[in-house]
Design a protein around this motif. Structure first.
Motif, PDB file in Angstrom:
ATOM      1  N   THR A  53       0.714  -1.373   0.042  1.00 41.73           N
ATOM      2  CA  THR A  53       0.066  -0.140   0.116  1.00 41.73           C
ATOM      3  C   THR A  53       0.977   1.188  -0.125  1.00 41.73           C
ATOM      4  O   THR A  53       0.802   2.175  -0.774  1.00 41.73           O
ATOM      5  CB  THR A  53      -0.908   0.013   1.055  1.00 41.73           C
ATOM      6  OG1 THR A  53      -1.697  -1.105   1.302  1.00 41.73           O
ATOM      7  CG2 THR A  53      -1.747   1.296   1.166  1.00 41.73           C
ATOM      8  N   TYR A  54       1.804   1.229   0.918  1.00 39.61           N
ATOM      9  CA  TYR A  54       2.623   2.504   1.123  1.00 39.61           C
ATOM     10  C   TYR A  54       3.779   2.553  -0.123  1.00 39.61           C
ATOM     11  O   TYR A  54       3.967   3.695  -0.400  1.00 39.61           O
ATOM     12  CB  TYR A  54       3.331   2.656   2.449  1.00 39.61           C
ATOM     13  CG  TYR A  54       2.352   2.868   3.405  1.00 39.61           C
ATOM     14  CD1 TYR A  54       2.163   4.288   3.908  1.00 39.61           C
ATOM     15  CD2 TYR A  54       1.366   2.045   4.097  1.00 39.61           C
ATOM     16  CE1 TYR A  54       1.196   4.494   4.892  1.00 39.61           C
ATOM     17  CE2 TYR A  54       0.585   2.267   4.633  1.00 39.61           C
ATOM     18  CZ  TYR A  54       0.507   3.908   5.439  1.00 39.61           C
ATOM     19  OH  TYR A  54      -0.573   4.047   6.289  1.00 39.61           O
ATOM     20  N   ARG A  91       3.751   2.272  -3.158  1.00 40.80           N
ATOM     21  CA  ARG A  91       3.033   2.978  -4.374  1.00 40.80           C
ATOM     22  C   ARG A  91       3.692   4.479  -4.259  1.00 40.80           C
ATOM     23  O   ARG A  91       3.685   5.065  -5.354  1.00 40.80           O
ATOM     24  CB  ARG A  91       1.799   2.735  -4.434  1.00 40.80           C
ATOM     25  CG  ARG A  91       1.393   1.156  -4.375  1.00 40.80           C
ATOM     26  CD  ARG A  91      -0.173   1.071  -4.237  1.00 40.80           C
ATOM     27  NE  ARG A  91      -0.955   1.833  -3.364  1.00 40.80           N
ATOM     28  CZ  ARG A  91      -1.861   2.960  -3.391  1.00 40.80           C
ATOM     29  NH1 ARG A  91      -1.952   3.336  -4.885  1.00 40.80           N
ATOM     30  NH2 ARG A  91      -2.231   3.399  -2.565  1.00 40.80           N
ATOM     31  N   PHE A  92       3.987   4.894  -3.142  1.00 38.24           N
ATOM     32  CA  PHE A  92       4.074   6.520  -3.201  1.00 38.24           C
ATOM     33  C   PHE A  92       5.718   6.494  -3.220  1.00 38.24           C
ATOM     34  O   PHE A  92       6.044   7.788  -2.946  1.00 38.24           O
ATOM     35  CB  PHE A  92       3.643   7.064  -2.025  1.00 38.24           C
ATOM     36  CG  PHE A  92       2.099   6.955  -2.022  1.00 38.24           C
ATOM     37  CD1 PHE A  92       1.031   7.291  -2.947  1.00 38.24           C
ATOM     38  CD2 PHE A  92       1.415   5.879  -1.024  1.00 38.24           C
ATOM     39  CE1 PHE A  92      -0.226   7.345  -2.793  1.00 38.24           C
ATOM     40  CE2 PHE A  92       0.210   5.790  -1.141  1.00 38.24           C
ATOM     41  CZ  PHE A  92      -0.814   6.532  -1.944  1.00 38.24           C
ATOM     42  N   ILE A  96       3.103  13.613  -0.157  1.00 36.26           N
ATOM     43  CA  ILE A  96       2.069  12.793   0.328  1.00 36.26           C
ATOM     44  C   ILE A  96       1.211  13.074   1.640  1.00 36.26           C
ATOM     45  O   ILE A  96       1.879  13.971   2.417  1.00 36.26           O
ATOM     46  CB  ILE A  96       2.625  11.256   0.554  1.00 36.26           C
ATOM     47  CG1 ILE A  96       3.451  11.132   1.672  1.00 36.26           C
ATOM     48  CG2 ILE A  96       3.148  10.726  -0.816  1.00 36.26           C
ATOM     49  CD1 ILE A  96       4.129   9.698   2.053  1.00 36.26           C
ATOM     50  N   LEU A 113       0.457  11.253   4.222  1.00 37.57           N
ATOM     51  CA  LEU A 113       0.630  10.046   5.175  1.00 37.57           C
ATOM     52  C   LEU A 113       1.444  10.479   6.345  1.00 37.57           C
ATOM     53  O   LEU A 113       2.146  11.011   5.972  1.00 37.57           O
ATOM     54  CB  LEU A 113       0.793   8.908   4.248  1.00 37.57           C
ATOM     55  CG  LEU A 113       0.225   8.353   3.168  1.00 37.57           C
ATOM     56  CD1 LEU A 113       0.826   7.315   2.497  1.00 37.57           C
ATOM     57  CD2 LEU A 113      -1.244   8.015   3.784  1.00 37.57           C
ATOM     58  N   TYR A 150       2.461   7.899   8.890  1.00 34.09           N
ATOM     59  CA  TYR A 150       2.338   6.429   9.335  1.00 34.09           C
ATOM     60  C   TYR A 150       3.272   6.151  10.648  1.00 34.09           C
ATOM     61  O   TYR A 150       4.404   5.927  10.246  1.00 34.09           O
ATOM     62  CB  TYR A 150       2.486   5.382   8.332  1.00 34.09           C
ATOM     63  CG  TYR A 150       2.381   3.957   8.549  1.00 34.09           C
ATOM     64  CD1 TYR A 150       1.288   3.449   9.574  1.00 34.09           C
ATOM     65  CD2 TYR A 150       3.241   2.924   8.579  1.00 34.09           C
ATOM     66  CE1 TYR A 150       1.131   2.084   9.730  1.00 34.09           C
ATOM     67  CE2 TYR A 150       3.220   1.578   8.678  1.00 34.09           C
ATOM     68  CZ  TYR A 150       2.244   1.076   9.294  1.00 34.09           C
ATOM     69  OH  TYR A 150       1.900  -0.164   9.585  1.00 34.09           O
ATOM     70  N   THR A 195      -3.338   8.843  10.493  1.00 31.11           N
ATOM     71  CA  THR A 195      -3.894   9.090   9.225  1.00 31.11           C
ATOM     72  C   THR A 195      -4.627  10.350   9.274  1.00 31.11           C
ATOM     73  O   THR A 195      -4.404  11.225   8.213  1.00 31.11           O
ATOM     74  CB  THR A 195      -5.067   8.026   8.874  1.00 31.11           C
ATOM     75  OG1 THR A 195      -4.313   6.710   8.788  1.00 31.11           O
ATOM     76  CG2 THR A 195      -5.577   8.224   7.602  1.00 31.11           C
ATOM     77  N   TRP A 246      -1.508  17.301   4.889  1.00 33.48           N
ATOM     78  CA  TRP A 246      -1.475  17.668   3.458  1.00 33.48           C
ATOM     79  C   TRP A 246      -2.435  18.635   3.198  1.00 33.48           C
ATOM     80  O   TRP A 246      -2.088  19.417   2.303  1.00 33.48           O
ATOM     81  CB  TRP A 246      -2.232  16.143   2.884  1.00 33.48           C
ATOM     82  CG  TRP A 246      -2.915  16.304   1.640  1.00 33.48           C
ATOM     83  CD1 TRP A 246      -4.302  16.540   1.299  1.00 33.48           C
ATOM     84  CD2 TRP A 246      -2.098  15.947   0.367  1.00 33.48           C
ATOM     85  NE1 TRP A 246      -4.301  16.500  -0.192  1.00 33.48           N
ATOM     86  CE2 TRP A 246      -3.068  16.036  -0.719  1.00 33.48           C
ATOM     87  CE3 TRP A 246      -0.967  15.521   0.204  1.00 33.48           C
ATOM     88  CZ2 TRP A 246      -2.556  15.995  -2.018  1.00 33.48           C
ATOM     89  CZ3 TRP A 246      -0.420  15.537  -1.229  1.00 33.48           C
ATOM     90  CH2 TRP A 246      -1.203  15.585  -2.383  1.00 33.48           C
ATOM     91  N   LEU A 297       7.732   9.775   1.140  1.00 34.65           N
ATOM     92  CA  LEU A 297       8.235   8.495   1.555  1.00 34.65           C
ATOM     93  C   LEU A 297       9.824   8.329   1.365  1.00 34.65           C
ATOM     94  O   LEU A 297      10.430   8.820   0.300  1.00 34.65           O
ATOM     95  CB  LEU A 297       7.332   7.457   0.672  1.00 34.65           C
ATOM     96  CG  LEU A 297       7.613   5.943   0.874  1.00 34.65           C
ATOM     97  CD1 LEU A 297       7.007   5.451   2.200  1.00 34.65           C
ATOM     98  CD2 LEU A 297       7.251   5.021  -0.220  1.00 34.65           C
ATOM     99  N   THR A 356      -5.535   9.592   0.523  1.00 34.04           N
ATOM    100  CA  THR A 356      -5.761   8.082   1.110  1.00 34.04           C
ATOM    101  C   THR A 356      -4.803   7.381   0.393  1.00 34.04           C
ATOM    102  O   THR A 356      -4.359   7.228  -0.609  1.00 34.04           O
ATOM    103  CB  THR A 356      -7.069   7.686   0.696  1.00 34.04           C
ATOM    104  OG1 THR A 356      -7.140   6.396   1.282  1.00 34.04           O
ATOM    105  CG2 THR A 356      -7.520   7.379  -0.707  1.00 34.04           C
ATOM    106  N   SER A 357      -4.381   6.372   1.309  1.00 33.55           N
ATOM    107  CA  SER A 357      -3.164   5.365   0.981  1.00 33.55           C
ATOM    108  C   SER A 357      -4.191   4.194   0.391  1.00 33.55           C
ATOM    109  O   SER A 357      -3.298   3.182  -0.016  1.00 33.55           O
ATOM    110  CB  SER A 357      -2.509   4.929   2.030  1.00 33.55           C
ATOM    111  OG  SER A 357      -3.159   4.187   3.154  1.00 33.55           O
TER     112      SER A 357
END
Length: 330
Positions: free
Chosen positions: A136-137, A139-140, A146, A148, A150, A180, A187, A195, A237-238
């Motif tokens: 999921t993460y 991808r960024f 981003i 996010l 986390y 989140t 954001w 990331l 959203t992630s």
């Protein structure tokens, strides 16, 4: 000269895993300025073990939740950078250096890392959950910014964190969505978080199939409430789009299959088959990733599990919508 780093770890009855987290941080090169363990009302040996590992301990008399615990640590931290992690995370030896290097860029406010693909638990549920989070993460990796944060592995300049108001303390329980929500808020206010793929940590949490389903329900519930509460605000959203589309698809498939059985209608049966095909097609990138990492048998088991898991996620979303209509906001 690199900016100093304070590590903040919320801990509630974390005696089983906290020593491994603290041992890794004590071995870090370069070392952090300080390691702060916020004991969130634990009834086990969390405080003693943190003291034994030479961490600075903030002892809370009652359990206030991960959001408030992290805020307490951040408020007393002396470092220019806040590095948030959990009491069941093992950071790599070079974690502090990676964070310092990433934040040398004055335009970068914060960084997040990844859960490593390898964990100490070999059971299927733990492997599946860990790989899903990695997928999921990751991808960024090339995204310039981003929404996010986390906090299994996240860092931000202390001044920016406090400027943004810290974590929302209306989240009172274990860490599910307060990080989140903070990422969404950052954001929306233009903060630049990115990331850092080399920053990978090992997650020590062991999952069962039942605990994966419980956590996915709770997370879907919390994220849906957040989305409804923040409607009209900037949204990041992630959760991959294919997964979002999979939720209504699986419900339509179940409804069509049930109607076909009740009405003995072959056309509805074909429609159900078509919808199940679409569901698996939507999830194909995830299944291919799992097959590459753990083999075809592992991916096949995931394919059998996904309809149930996505259905549970849908129930969490529906429950959140119902509670929101009744006035529930957290």
């Amino acid at each position: 000269m690199a900016e100093t780093v304070s590590v903040v770890i919320p801990a509630y009855n974390a005696a089983q895993t906290l020593p491994q987290t603290l041992a890794a941080l004590n071995a870090a090169q370069p070392p952090p300025l300080e390691v702060i363990v916020v004991d969130d009302g634990s009834t086990d040996a969390t405080t003693r073990l943190a003291n034994d590992a030479r961490a600075r301990v903030i002892r809370l008399e009652k359990n206030v939740g991960a959001a408030a615990a992290k805020n307490r640590g951040a408020q007393t931290a002396r470092g220019a950078i806040l590095f948030f992690t959990d009491a069941d995370i093992v950071p790599p030896r070079n974690a502090i250096g990676l964070i310092q290097n990433a934040l040398r860029d004055a335009q970068t406010d914060g960084v997040v890392g990844l859960l490593d693909e390898n964990i100490p638990h070999a059971n299927w549920a733990s492997q599946f959950k860990n790989l899903w989070m990695n997928f999921t993460y990751a991808r960024f990796a090339d995204a310039p910014r981003i929404g996010l944060f986390y906090t299994s592995i996240a860092a931000m300049r202390r001044t920016k964190f406090l400027e943004l108001g810290g974590f929302d303390e209306n989240y009172r329980g274990a860490s599910i969505a307060e990080d989140t929500e903070f990422g969404q808020r950052a954001w929306g206010r233009g903060a630049r978080i990115r990331l850092e793929p080399p920053l990978r940590v090992t997650h020590l949490k062991r999952y069962s199939v039942a605990s994966v389903l419980r956590e996915d329900f709770k997370r879907a519930y919390a994220l849906t409430l957040m989305r409804l509460r923040k409607r009209g605000e900037p949204f990041f959203t992630s959760v991959p789009l294919f997964y979002q589309l999979a939720v209504p698809t699986i419900y339509l498939a179940w409804l069509c299959a049930l109607a076909a059985l009740l009405l003995q209608n072959s056309w509805l049966g074909l429609g159900a088959l078509a919808l199940f095909f679409i569901f698996f097609a939507l999830n194909m990138s995830l299944l291919q990733f799992l097959a590459r990492k753990r083999g075809a048998g592992f991916a096949l088991r995931a394919a059998l599990f996904l309809p149930l898991d996505v259905s549970i996620v849908g129930l969490g979303m529906l429950r959140a919508a119902f509670d929101f209509a009744r006035g529930v906001r957290y």
